[in-house]
Design an enzyme around this catalytic site. Structure first.
Site, PDB file in Angstrom:
ATOM      1  N   CYS A   1      21.651  -4.476 -31.143  1.00  0.00           N
ATOM      2  CA  CYS A   1      21.841  -4.759 -32.567  1.00  0.00           C
ATOM      3  C   CYS A   1      22.149  -6.233 -32.783  1.00  0.00           C
ATOM      4  CB  CYS A   1      23.004  -3.928 -33.108  1.00  0.00           C
ATOM      5  SG  CYS A   1      24.531  -4.330 -32.247  1.00  0.00           S
TER       6      CYS A   1
ATOM      7  N   CYS B   1      25.270  -7.447 -31.136  1.00  0.00           N
ATOM      8  CA  CYS B   1      25.142  -7.762 -29.705  1.00  0.00           C
ATOM      9  C   CYS B   1      24.611  -9.181 -29.531  1.00  0.00           C
ATOM     10  CB  CYS B   1      24.175  -6.798 -29.019  1.00  0.00           C
ATOM     11  SG  CYS B   1      24.548  -5.073 -29.298  1.00  0.00           S
TER      12      CYS B   1
ATOM     13  N   ASP C   1     -18.840   0.311  14.414  1.00  0.00           N
ATOM     14  CA  ASP C   1     -18.713   1.753  14.272  1.00  0.00           C
ATOM     15  C   ASP C   1     -19.768   2.202  13.260  1.00  0.00           C
ATOM     16  OD1 ASP C   1     -17.604   4.291  14.541  1.00  0.00           O
ATOM     17  OD2 ASP C   1     -16.429   4.014  12.711  1.00  0.00           O
TER      18      ASP C   1
ATOM     19  N   ASP D   1     -13.692   0.771   9.840  1.00  0.00           N
ATOM     20  CA  ASP D   1     -13.125   0.996   8.508  1.00  0.00           C
ATOM     21  C   ASP D   1     -11.643   0.657   8.421  1.00  0.00           C
ATOM     22  OD1 ASP D   1     -11.881   3.052   9.760  1.00  0.00           O
ATOM     23  OD2 ASP D   1     -13.087   4.635   8.853  1.00  0.00           O
TER      24      ASP D   1
ATOM     25  N   ASP E   1     -10.355   3.230  13.234  1.00  0.00           N
ATOM     26  CA  ASP E   1     -10.690   2.398  14.389  1.00  0.00           C
ATOM     27  C   ASP E   1      -9.563   1.466  14.771  1.00  0.00           C
ATOM     28  OD1 ASP E   1     -13.304   3.409  14.026  1.00  0.00           O
ATOM     29  OD2 ASP E   1     -13.607   1.933  12.461  1.00  0.00           O
TER      30      ASP E   1
END
Lengths: 747, 124
Positions: free
Chosen positions: A15, A18, A430, A631, A635
């Site tokens: 507010c 504050c 791979d 990947d 691997d």
């Protein structure tokens, strides 16, 4: 008002009361010039030099909470750029002042003006010039002297030491000539104020140019940073507000409209849209994103509005991690620089010793005027030696090379990986997911005459059986069934039999699907189907036998389609001189068929996952320099064993953390890009190192006067200063040439 | 006489360079304050030196070092711990935190990119 500004995120402020309380509390803190609370985004902005701790304490004493808001990487870089620019201007100013004195003095000498001190009038005039030069040395070159002195106290010697000693000696000698000329032989009463001023001016100029050139070396990181928008549209308490990125927290709902960039990582909760991820994955086509899909910061929302939940913010986002990795790699060391590092560490004291020795030689054995020659040689040797060129040779090239890699979606972990990639002669690849799409498709289904039913019926049975399997081939069978709208039947007693296949009961019928070994184990006669399976295998498919109620029912064939650019990438790698080895768990026939299509000579088939690492090791034992492309997850051991592991993981977090080189796009072309880039960078480093070595190896003896017997003249300290200043600029500029690197594919 | 003095001075100067930069400098005996616990201080990067330039850390635990760079020249921009594979870009007029992984006992030099700034981290 002070330029210093700090932002805090407030807790508990709601507010106007504050606001007053907090602002009042801050006003009492020493160093606070102004404090403003913004209730809308619950922030506090403090101007002044107050410490953040004092500000937080004041807010807490007022009964609220506060925490400093992180300065964004972008803001930080902007601040640093401003700082660099200030330093650049400062260097130019110092250069202008020093040259403003040095050039007229040098011109005076060159035009035949008297540079000797032989009368009280000349003493007075040169005394004034000496004081002016001292002012220049202090104002324009003071940092060299303070740096040299502090380094000296730490038993260290650096470039400042050489500059300070060189210019200081020239000035001190000249002042001695001015104050007490009678102490020196008549021929040695020469002043060198112009040398001191010119050297200081030229070295400042060299540093300014180097600063400029260095700024360009980090262009790649700047580009990555520019992928992020500075603000995000956050939905809090039902209200949308634009917040600085640093204030977005995990759990926030974020809205992204068409054409906007995704600000943080998160998961879509509402909406659907096409998102351009090319900047991170290299995938040219936009990807459809809907509820449950993951969004990465820095990617571009194309056509729809998305509402998503923030999951990773700040330094945690994938983009931030990529930037961090690139920055780390850019400043890492390369093994090839080890010799240069060793030389750098003893360089300056060695040059000082050479300078003293050369001066003594000239003093003892040189022709007249010996004292003047001694001084010129001493100053020139100190000034011409350039540790910077040597020290900069490698880091500058690595910086540009690693940054360039990031531009092409090649993330290089460190300088070591960069160097090793340039020396590879063997690449182990791979097959699944690297040469192929990694998503197998059903290519053929054929039924035995003894099977009572159509191909569709067999597919329905097999798909029902496979619904319990986690094998990648099962997914191919299931998606084929889905495409044909087949209903899956009830399955029980499912069993995966390692290295054989699967079995189970579907709709009360006993099913087997697997290889020849499974059929032999269950005593099922495969009859003529063996030839057919071999034939399918030779075409690159993986074929399996299917049996229903202990009778042969047919075969199905599954194939993982080759990536579109796999063949061209292999050809490119072979052109780069690499021998390609393909690894796969497939049977030999299938593997050979794929290898034939891609032009690969060496195939290792029917492998278990742990065999991959063994094969890499065997190739290394045979003397090969082996790289491995995979990947990044399955691997991992083989990638770690290889000299350079290339993870084709489209930038998964795991791959980024573990691989030597991570390829953001799922293509083997990235490996070829990385190898071309590493070779280009290494070539550039070697040029730089060679240039820096040669410069010092030739420059120091020339400054010491080895050419005097042939030329009858010594190298002027001013020319030595100019050469030194521009040697490091040359190194940085040569490194910058790498910015025009283009991989062959796109060249 | 002058020749003798100059030659003697030159040779003494060489001996002094060797002694100051390589002999005493390398052992660290001459460091007035001795090694400083790294986590308790801010390392100032200014005028060509790290201050303190000889720091210690306990073995086996990760640590965060704080570098405050006050030298805007590009030489000071990066700090590297080559043996720990750690490097960091230092912001001017700010404190930059540098995370170090846990490491075994030993001496780990840290330098700028050009090796002009030099320091020693001792892990005990």
């Amino acid at each position: 008002m002070s330029e210093a500004k700090q932002t805090f995120l407030l807790e508990g402020a709601s507010c106007a009361g504050c606001v007053r309380k907090i602002e009042g509390a801050l006003a009492a803190v020493a160093g606070v010039e102004d404090a403003r609370v913004n209730l809308a985004d619950k922030t506090l902005i403090v101007h002044g030099e107050a410490s953040p701790e004092a500000c937080v304490a004041a807010v807490e004493n007022a009964g609220y909470g506060a925490q400093p808001v992180r300065v964004s990487e972008r803001e930080r870089r902007e601040q640093q750029r401003a700082e660099e620019h200030r330093h650049y201007r400062d260097l130019l100013k110092r250069c202008a002042i020093a040259l403003g004195l040095g050039i007229p003095l040098m011109a005076w000498g060159l035009l035949g003006g008297e540079m000797m001190v032989s009368s009280p009038g000349q003493q007075l005039a040169w005394g004034v010039v000496g004081l002016l030069t001292l002012a220049v040395l202090i104002y324009c070159g003071g940092h060299f002297f303070t740096g040299a002195w502090r380094a000296f106290l730490h038993h260290n010697a650096n470039m400042d030491t050489l500059v300070a000693l060189g210019t200081g000696t020239a000035w001190a000698f000249s002042m001695l000539v001015v104050i007490a000329p009678q102490l020196l032989p008549e021929a040695a009463r020469h002043v060198y104020f112009e040398a001191s001023a010119m050297i200081i001016g030229l070295i400042n100029l060299g540093q300014a140019l180097e600063l400029r050139a260095r700024g360009r070396t980090s262009a790649a990181v700047e580009k990555l940073l520019d992928l992020q928008d500075p603000t995000a549209r956050v939905v809090r308490d039902g209200q949308e507000q634009d917040l600085p990125l640093e204030q977005v927290v995990v759990g926030d709902l974020v809205r992204v409209r068409p054409g906007e960039k995704i600000p943080v990582d998160g998961t879509v909760e509402d909406g659907s849209s096409l998102v351009d991820e090319s900047m991170l994955s290299g995938e040219p086509l936009p990807v459809k994103k809907a509820e449950g899909d993951f969004l990465s910061a820095g990617t571009l929302n194309k056509n729809g509005t998305l509402l998503f939940r923030a999951e990773k913010v700040g330094a945690e986002t994938r983009l931030a991690q990529i930037i961090e990795m690139v920055k780390n790699a850019q400043s890492s060391r390369v093994p090839i620089a080890r010799l240069a590092d060793k030389i750098s560490s003893i360089f300056v004291p060695t040059v000082m010793i050479i300078a003293v020795l050369a001066a003594l030689v000239w003093f003892n054995f040189g022709p007249d005027p010996r004292t003047a020659h001694t001084l010129v040689v001493l100053t020139s040797v100190l000034i011409i030696a350039c540790p910077c060129a040597l020290g900069l040779a490698t880091p500058m090239s690595v910086m540009v090379g690693v940054g360039k890699g990031a531009e092409y979606g090649v993330l290089i972990r460190n300088g070591k990986a960069l160097q090793q990639a340039s020396g590879l002669d063997t690449l182990v690849v791979d097959k699944t997911g690297t040469l192929t799409e990694g998503a197998p498709r059903l290519t053929s289904i054929e039924t035995d005459a003894a099977f009572a039913g159509s191909e569709k019926d067999l597919l329905q049975l097999l798909a029902s059986l496979e619904q319990g399997s986690e094998h990648p081939l099962a997914e191919a069978v299931l998606s084929a069934a889905r495409e044909q709208d087949l209903t899956l039947l009830e399955t029980r007693d499912f069993e995966a039999i390692t290295a054989h296949g699967v079995s189970g009961v579907v709709n009360g019928r006993k099913l087997l699907l697997g290889n020849r070994k499974l059929m032999a184990r269950e005593s099922i006669d495969i009859g003529e189907w063996q030839a057919r399976v071999r034939e399918l295998g030779e075409k690159g498919s993986t074929a399996m036998y299917a049996a229903v109620d202990n009778k042969m029912a047919g075969v199905i064939a599954v194939a993982d389609p080759l990536r579109e650019d796999a063949a061209s990438a292999i050809a490119r790698l072979q052109k780069l001189g690499l021998q390609i080895h393909m690894l796969t768990g497939d049977n030999e026939g299938t593997a050979n068929a794929v290898a034939r299509q891609l032009g690969i000579d060496s195939v290792h088939a029917e492998l278990q996952p742990e065999d991959k690492e063994r094969i890499v090791g065997e190739l290394q034992d045979g003397g090969a320099h082996v790289g491995m492309a995979g990947d990044g997850i399955n691997d991992a051991p083989a990638l770690a064993r290889a000299e350079v592991g290339f993870a084709i993981g489209a930038g998964t977090d795991v791959a980024i953390e573990t691989a030597d080189v991570t390829l953001m796009r799922s293509s083997l072309q990235g490996v070829a890009d990385a190898i071309e880039l590493s070779r280009g960078t290494l070539r550039n480093i070697k040029q730089n190192l060679f240039g820096a070595f040669i410069y010092n190896v030739l420059g120091i003896p020339i400054a010491a006067g080895v050419l005097y017997p042939f030329t009858g003249a010594l190298l002027s300290p001013v020319i030595a200063g100019a050469a030194m200043a521009f040697s490091s600029v040359t190194v940085v500029s040569n490194a910058n040439r790498l910015r025009w690197f283009k991989p062959e594919e796109t060249a | 006489m002058l020749t003798l003095i100059v030659n003697l001075a030159g040779l003494l100067l060489i001996a002094a360079i060797v002694w100051w930069f390589w002999l005493t400098g390398r052992t660290g005996d001459a460091a007035a304050a001795g090694p400083v616990p790294a986590t308790s201080v801010e390392i100032l990067v200014k005028d060509g030196v790290y201050d303190p330039d000889h720091i210690t850390l306990p073995a086996g635990s990760a640590a965060t070092l704080q570098f405050r760079r006050e030298d805007p020249s590009p030489c000071a921009e990066y700090v590297l711990f080559p043996d720990l594979e750690v490097s960091a870009q230092l912001a001017v007029h700010e404190v930059t935190e540098v995370q170090l992984p846990a490491a075994g006992p030993g001496k780990y030099p840290f330098t700028c990119q050009m090796q002009m700034y030099r320091g020693l981290l001792e892990i005990k």
